[in-house]
Structures are given as structure tokens and as C-alpha cells.
Scaffold this motif. Structure first.
Motif, PDB file in Angstrom:
ATOM      1  N   GLN A  42     -27.379 -15.405   0.486  1.00 55.92           N
ATOM      2  CA  GLN A  42     -26.627 -14.247  -0.273  1.00 55.92           C
ATOM      3  C   GLN A  42     -27.239 -14.374  -1.872  1.00 55.92           C
ATOM      4  O   GLN A  42     -26.663 -13.292  -2.545  1.00 55.92           O
ATOM      5  CB  GLN A  42     -26.621 -13.062   0.887  1.00 55.92           C
ATOM      6  N   PRO A  76     -31.774  -5.623 -12.348  1.00 54.55           N
ATOM      7  CA  PRO A  76     -32.326  -5.240 -10.946  1.00 54.55           C
ATOM      8  C   PRO A  76     -32.980  -6.428  -9.821  1.00 54.55           C
ATOM      9  O   PRO A  76     -33.080  -6.709  -9.089  1.00 54.55           O
ATOM     10  CB  PRO A  76     -33.200  -4.492 -11.165  1.00 54.55           C
ATOM     11  N   VAL A  77     -33.185  -7.461 -10.593  1.00 53.32           N
ATOM     12  CA  VAL A  77     -34.259  -8.450 -10.664  1.00 53.32           C
ATOM     13  C   VAL A  77     -32.401  -9.308  -9.198  1.00 53.32           C
ATOM     14  O   VAL A  77     -33.207  -9.671  -8.592  1.00 53.32           O
ATOM     15  CB  VAL A  77     -34.598  -9.660 -11.056  1.00 53.32           C
ATOM     16  N   SER A  79     -30.240  -8.099  -8.098  1.00 52.67           N
ATOM     17  CA  SER A  79     -29.078  -6.792  -7.444  1.00 52.67           C
ATOM     18  C   SER A  79     -30.862  -7.210  -5.790  1.00 52.67           C
ATOM     19  O   SER A  79     -30.335  -7.022  -5.110  1.00 52.67           O
ATOM     20  CB  SER A  79     -29.318  -5.578  -8.024  1.00 52.67           C
ATOM     21  N   GLU A  80     -32.281  -7.348  -6.267  1.00 46.92           N
ATOM     22  CA  GLU A  80     -32.923  -7.205  -5.186  1.00 46.92           C
ATOM     23  C   GLU A  80     -32.865  -8.409  -4.722  1.00 46.92           C
ATOM     24  O   GLU A  80     -33.031  -8.383  -3.454  1.00 46.92           O
ATOM     25  CB  GLU A  80     -34.254  -6.665  -5.213  1.00 46.92           C
ATOM     26  N   LEU A  81     -32.770  -9.992  -5.610  1.00 49.68           N
ATOM     27  CA  LEU A  81     -32.925 -11.225  -4.284  1.00 49.68           C
ATOM     28  C   LEU A  81     -31.780 -10.607  -3.318  1.00 49.68           C
ATOM     29  O   LEU A  81     -31.585 -10.974  -2.989  1.00 49.68           O
ATOM     30  CB  LEU A  81     -33.026 -11.720  -5.307  1.00 49.68           C
ATOM     31  N   THR A  82     -30.538 -10.799  -4.060  1.00 49.89           N
ATOM     32  CA  THR A  82     -28.882 -10.391  -3.528  1.00 49.89           C
ATOM     33  C   THR A  82     -29.114  -9.887  -1.762  1.00 49.89           C
ATOM     34  O   THR A  82     -29.078 -10.464  -0.173  1.00 49.89           O
ATOM     35  CB  THR A  82     -27.745 -10.015  -4.189  1.00 49.89           C
ATOM     36  N   HIS A  83     -29.980  -8.172  -2.038  1.00 52.40           N
ATOM     37  CA  HIS A  83     -30.443  -7.468  -1.115  1.00 52.40           C
ATOM     38  C   HIS A  83     -31.121  -8.194   0.279  1.00 52.40           C
ATOM     39  O   HIS A  83     -31.295  -8.376   1.332  1.00 52.40           O
ATOM     40  CB  HIS A  83     -30.600  -5.986  -1.877  1.00 52.40           C
ATOM     41  N   HIS A  84     -32.210  -8.565  -0.319  1.00 52.37           N
ATOM     42  CA  HIS A  84     -33.164  -9.090   0.836  1.00 52.37           C
ATOM     43  C   HIS A  84     -33.050 -10.160   1.282  1.00 52.37           C
ATOM     44  O   HIS A  84     -33.701 -10.013   2.139  1.00 52.37           O
ATOM     45  CB  HIS A  84     -34.960  -8.987  -0.297  1.00 52.37           C
ATOM     46  N   CYS A  87     -30.798  -9.193   3.834  1.00 54.74           N
ATOM     47  CA  CYS A  87     -31.375  -8.461   4.799  1.00 54.74           C
ATOM     48  C   CYS A  87     -31.927  -9.637   5.758  1.00 54.74           C
ATOM     49  O   CYS A  87     -32.088  -9.364   7.105  1.00 54.74           O
ATOM     50  CB  CYS A  87     -32.430  -7.392   4.714  1.00 54.74           C
ATOM     51  N   TYR A 138     -34.507  -5.734  10.189  1.00 54.07           N
ATOM     52  CA  TYR A 138     -35.293  -6.074   9.011  1.00 54.07           C
ATOM     53  C   TYR A 138     -36.058  -7.201   9.848  1.00 54.07           C
ATOM     54  O   TYR A 138     -35.899  -8.339  10.314  1.00 54.07           O
ATOM     55  CB  TYR A 138     -34.109  -6.314   8.146  1.00 54.07           C
ATOM     56  N   TYR A 142     -34.234  -1.053   7.557  1.00 55.15           N
ATOM     57  CA  TYR A 142     -32.920  -0.906   7.035  1.00 55.15           C
ATOM     58  C   TYR A 142     -31.255  -1.032   7.551  1.00 55.15           C
ATOM     59  O   TYR A 142     -30.809  -1.094   7.396  1.00 55.15           O
ATOM     60  CB  TYR A 142     -32.734  -0.446   5.634  1.00 55.15           C
TER      61      TYR A 142
END
Length: 174
Positions: A42, A76-77, A79-84, A87, A138, A142
Motif C-alpha cells: 500500500q 485523489p489518485v 489516495s485511491e491507489l493506497t486505499h485499494h 484492501c 473485500y 469494506y
């Protein structure tokens, strides 16, 4: 749980397991590696940011040391990559699919996967709902168990003291 503790717990576990089933150094190294990979994966978008952005190292260090609610602002990119990535790497469903594929391919359970499985199991109970709960199911949901935040000072002290006691016990009975 913190990255170092994941690796150390699996290291102690492989010493114990070695008494019951001979493990070579490669298997042990892979198990320890897979115990820390979920948290390192992540960080990949942040490492990229650190390498190619003027304030990237600042963001990476702030993220790595953040307390709940104090994570640094990110695009946002990223943040989303890190989050997914978090997960995917903390999902028992994803780990289950990988385990089944390995089992079919190798015709047996691949022992290093115990490192990944231990990471998921430990994180379910050592992440609070406020700070990266482990989304065990996941991509279906979530949802994550609201456990003890691993970075709570008393918990970190208790974790490392327990690890020390267990390590001493395992090495004494070799």
C-alpha cells in the motif's frame, strides 16, 4: 500491527514450526516477506510520489507516522491507489483465491502463505475502525472489525513484550 512486528512474529513462528516440520531458509524468508508485504504494497504509490515529487518524502513520512485522523493530504489518485492496495492485501477472500491457485498449481499448501495469512488475521484485531480497519471480505464489502489500534502506546509495549516472552520460550525449547 506495525510492519516490523508482523515480520518478527512470523520469524518466531517459523522457528517454532521448524521444530515440527523442517523449513529451509528460503521458505522462512518468503514467509517473513509475505508477512510484511501487505503493508509495504500500500506504500507503493507513496514511494513513487516520494521519488518523483518535491514534497513526496514529506508526504510518505507523514503517512507512515500518522495517527488516526491526521493522515497527510494526498491527490485523489494516490489516495485511491493506497486505499485499494490496502484492501486487496488485507482481504481473506483475495488471499483465499491466491492460496487455492497455489494449491492447484503446486498440489500442496505453500507454507510461505502463512506469513500473509498471519498478517491478515493479526490486523483484523489490531486495527480500529478509525484507522485502516482490515477489510477481510473485500471486494464484497469494506467491513472491518473495530479492534485495538496497533499504534496505541500501551498496546505496542504489550505486543513487543509478549513477542519477547514467546521468542525466549521458543528458543529455550529448541
Amino acid at each position: 500491527m506495525d510492519i516490523l512486528a508482523h515480520g518478527l512474529w512470523v520469524g518466531v513462528g517459523t522457528v517454532w514450526l521448524h521444530r515440527h516440520r523442517r523449513l529451509d531458509r528460503r521458505t522462512t524468508a518468503l514467509a517473513v516477506g509475505l508477512a510484511v508485504v501487505p503493508d509495504l504494497a500500500q506504500l507503493l504509490p507513496l514511494v513513487y510520489l516520494a521519488l518523483f515529487s518535491p514534497d513526496g518524502w514529506t508526504v510518505l513520512l507523514a503517512y507512515a507516522n500518522a495517527l488516526p485522523g491526521y493522515e497527510p493530504a494526498m491527490s485523489p489518485v494516490v489516495s485511491e491507489l493506497t486505499h485499494h492496495l490496502h484492501c486487496v492485501m488485507h482481504s481473506a477472500l483475495v488471499a483465499g483465491v491466491v492460496t487455492i491457485i497455489c494449491w492447484i498449481w503446486l498440489k500442496r499448501f505453500w507454507i510461505p502463505l502463512l506469513g500473509w495469512w498471519s498478517h491478515i488475521l493479526i490486523d483484523v484485531f489490531t486495527h480500529s475502525a478509525d484507522f485502516y480497519p482490515s477489510p477481510v471480505f473485500y471486494p464484497v464489502t469494506y467491513w472491518g472489525f473495530d479492534g485495538i489500534a496497533w499504534n496505541t502506546p500501551w498496546f505496542m509495549v504489550a505486543n513487543y513484550l509478549t513477542m519477547l516472552v514467546v521468542a525466549v520460550a521458543v528458543w529455550r525449547h529448541r
